[in-house]
Design a protein around this motif. Structure first.
Motif, short mmCIF file in Angstrom:
data_model
loop_
_atom_site.label_atom_id
_atom_site.label_comp_id
_atom_site.label_asym_id
_atom_site.label_seq_id
_atom_site.Cartn_x
_atom_site.Cartn_y
_atom_site.Cartn_z
N TYR A 213 0.94 -1.18 0.08
CA TYR A 213 -0.11 0.00 0.13
C TYR A 213 0.77 1.20 0.06
N ILE A 214 0.11 2.23 -0.27
CA ILE A 214 0.90 3.57 -0.24
C ILE A 214 0.10 4.47 0.64
N CYS A 215 0.78 5.56 1.00
CA CYS A 215 0.11 6.70 1.80
C CYS A 215 0.03 7.84 0.91
N GLU A 216 -1.00 8.46 0.66
CA GLU A 216 -1.25 9.45 -0.22
C GLU A 216 -2.36 10.60 0.33
N TYR A 217 -2.18 11.78 -0.22
CA TYR A 217 -3.02 12.93 0.35
C TYR A 217 -4.18 12.70 -0.55
N PRO A 218 -5.43 12.77 0.27
CA PRO A 218 -6.62 13.03 -0.45
C PRO A 218 -6.87 13.77 -1.54
N THR A 219 -7.72 13.43 -2.61
CA THR A 219 -7.76 14.45 -3.64
C THR A 219 -9.02 14.03 -4.50
N THR A 220 -9.49 15.01 -5.03
CA THR A 220 -10.67 15.00 -5.81
C THR A 220 -10.57 14.81 -7.39
N ASN A 221 -9.20 15.07 -7.66
CA ASN A 221 -8.55 15.32 -9.04
C ASN A 221 -8.67 13.96 -9.62
N PRO A 222 -9.30 13.62 -10.63
CA PRO A 222 -9.24 12.19 -11.18
C PRO A 222 -8.08 12.06 -11.93
N GLU A 223 -7.23 13.07 -12.31
CA GLU A 223 -5.89 12.98 -13.21
C GLU A 223 -5.05 12.26 -11.97
N GLU A 224 -4.96 13.03 -11.05
CA GLU A 224 -4.01 12.79 -9.94
C GLU A 224 -4.06 11.48 -9.54
N SER A 225 -5.25 10.80 -9.44
CA SER A 225 -5.53 9.34 -8.99
C SER A 225 -4.78 8.52 -9.88
N LEU A 226 -4.41 9.03 -11.18
CA LEU A 226 -3.71 8.09 -12.21
C LEU A 226 -2.38 8.01 -12.05
N HIS A 227 -1.85 9.14 -11.34
CA HIS A 227 -0.39 9.24 -10.93
C HIS A 227 0.00 9.30 -9.52
N PRO A 228 -0.02 8.12 -8.91
CA PRO A 228 -0.09 8.01 -7.17
C PRO A 228 1.73 8.46 -7.10
N LEU A 229 2.58 8.20 -7.91
CA LEU A 229 3.85 8.33 -7.74
C LEU A 229 4.15 9.66 -7.45
N ILE A 230 3.64 10.53 -8.34
CA ILE A 230 3.69 12.10 -8.37
C ILE A 230 2.90 12.56 -6.88
N ARG A 231 1.82 12.11 -6.80
CA ARG A 231 1.23 12.45 -5.71
C ARG A 231 1.80 12.34 -4.44
N GLN A 232 2.50 11.07 -4.14
CA GLN A 232 3.13 10.42 -3.04
C GLN A 232 4.17 11.32 -2.57
#
Length: 469
Positions: A213-232
């Protein structure tokens, strides 16, 4: 050899994230027997796409007649989803094209399985059957499960003092959505690795739950959900850690460049975070601590009970009443057994030197982190060499002499000399001889460490750091 402060290490780590997420392509020609293998040295597998069919007339074309290469728009629907289900979140994954061949998308055409994937730096661990899997994130972050499997797929995980018959079936592991359903979106989550939660894919086999699993910030942006590495990593490139006390000021370390690159990405997410493993006591359960990179550093361990909820299933209230029950010396014992190792398995009976509260249902709970150290094994009869850059000195994290697996130091050794994997013992001799020195050589021999298992070919396992005095 170079020296970096942890903060400098993190700057380098951020700059190599693109390399960590680089893609790999594996192509396996279909002949009914070939095996496709996906693997990650660090991180876990993230499948991007998979094709079973044909998209050109060159791939896997050797000795194939032209009429069997003619259709280059041939693909079986659902292949990507099937490979993702089988491989996402694992460090290694092997499958036969027959596994994905649910039907023939183009009869008469020679086909192949081609998978494109990357190695994603996720938190990965295994929890032995009967223990509690604890997923947790820093404040403000939430869990996103990459993959979870319950069962058994090797003969090395969760085997401590288990009979061979209970660990030989390695074809019973099955992916499960239950961890994601229960934990996704939460800051922390506990789930029991048991048949009652996941079902029993192989009766009679001692199983484990494998989670990534990863720890990520909550988001409502569907494009960000496609790039979890950037988000993390977009928000988190800060860290400080001391081997003496979590959360204390940054320490200076020295790493070889190769070691740096191996550990840099894991430092961001792991060095300042802790893991908690809880194992309910029933006499047989196994507690497993593990680090994908770095080595184990035990912070605290409790054998007893500190609340009336943990490991309470099926227990009468009177067995949960004492919440101030703890056995003295448990932390010290766990540190001796596990500090400095990449993996450590033990039974609660190992620490149960006495009963701290008779009539109370107890559990073993360990809090630890993965610390970036230099780790190596030296085969019996060779010299172990510990060395640091000028101005730095050795600090040994842990050292064991003996044998605890059947894969290390086995070249041309008869099977009888490598089968005893319960003979490794921690030793203070490396620390006594090497701590505080700039370099140190010690012989991996019985004359130095004693012989914990006569007739077994042994090795010395050491973990250390280089630090400023």
């Amino acid at each position: 050899m170079f020296s970096f402060k942890v903060s400098t290490t993190l700057l380098l780590a951020c700059s190599i994230i693109r390399a960590v997420d680089s893609t790999k392509k594996v192509t396996t020609c279909y002949n009914g027997d070939n095996v496709q293998r996906l693997s990650c040295d660090t991180g876990v597998i993230q499948v991007h796409s998979a094709l079973y069919g044909r998209k050109d007339n060159e791939t896997c074309s050797e000795e194939i007649p032209p009429n069997q290469l003619a259709d280059t728009t041939c693909s079986l629907a659902g292949t990507t989803a099937l490979v993702k289900t089988g491989c996402d979140g694992k460090r290694e994954c092997e499958l036969n094209p027959n596994t994905v061949r649910t039907s023939d998308p183009c009869r008469g055409i020679s086909k192949y399985l081609q998978t494109i994937y990357s190695c994603f730096p996720a938190i990965h661990f295994a929890t032995c059957e009967g223990s509690l899997a604890n997923l947790q994130c820093d404040q403000g972050l939430q869990i996103r499960v990459y993959g979870a499997d319950y069962g058994r797929r090797d003969t090395t995980t969760c085997i401590y003092k288990r009979p061979d018959a209970q660990v030989q079936n390695v074809l019973c592991s099955a992916p499960s959505p239950k961890v994601a359903e229960r934990c996704n979106g939460k800051n922390n989550c506990i789930i029991t690795a048991s048949n009652s939660v996941f079902g029993d894919p192989c009766p009679g086999t001692y199983k484990y739950l494998e989670v990534a699993y990863i720890c990520e910030y909550p988001t409502t942006n569907p494009e960000e959900s496609l790039h979890p590495l950037i988000r993390q990593y977009k928000y988190r490139c800060v860290c400080s850690h001391s081997p003496h006390q979590p959360g204390s000021p940054a320490v200076m370390f020295s790493f070889k460049v190769s070691t740096m690159l191996l550990l840099a990405c894991s430092i961001i997410r792991a060095v300042d975070s802790t893991k908690k493993v809880t194992t309910c006591y029933n006499g047989d359960n196994v507690q497993r601590l593990s680090c994908d990179t770095g080595v184990i550093q035990v912070h605290s361990a409790l054998y007893g009970r500190k609340d009336n909820e943990t490991c309470s299933e099926g227990r009468p209230p009177r067995q949960l009443a004492d919440t101030t029950c703890s056995l003295a010396g448990t932390t010290a014992l766990l540190k001796r057994r596990c500090d400095g190792k990449r993996e450590c398995e033990l039974n609660p009976n190992t620490v149960r030197t006495s009963d701290p509260c008779r009539g109370i249902s107890k559990y073993l709970q360990t809090i630890y982190s993965c610390f970036p150290a230099i780790h190596f094994a030296t085969c019996e009869g060779s010299l172990a060499n510990l060395q640091c850059d000028q101005g730095l000195q050795i600090r040994v994290y842990g050292a064991d002499y003996g044998r605890r697996d059947t894969t290390t130091c086995i070249y041309k050794r008869p099977a009888a000399q490598v089968q005893n994997v319960l003979c490794s013992a921690p030793s203070p001799k490396v620390a006594e001889r090497c701590n505080g020195k700039n370099n140190c050589t010690i012989s991996a021999t019985n004359s130095v460490f004693g012989d914990p298992c006569v007739g077994t070919y042994k090795y010395l396992e050491v973990a250390y750091i280089c630090q400023y005095a």
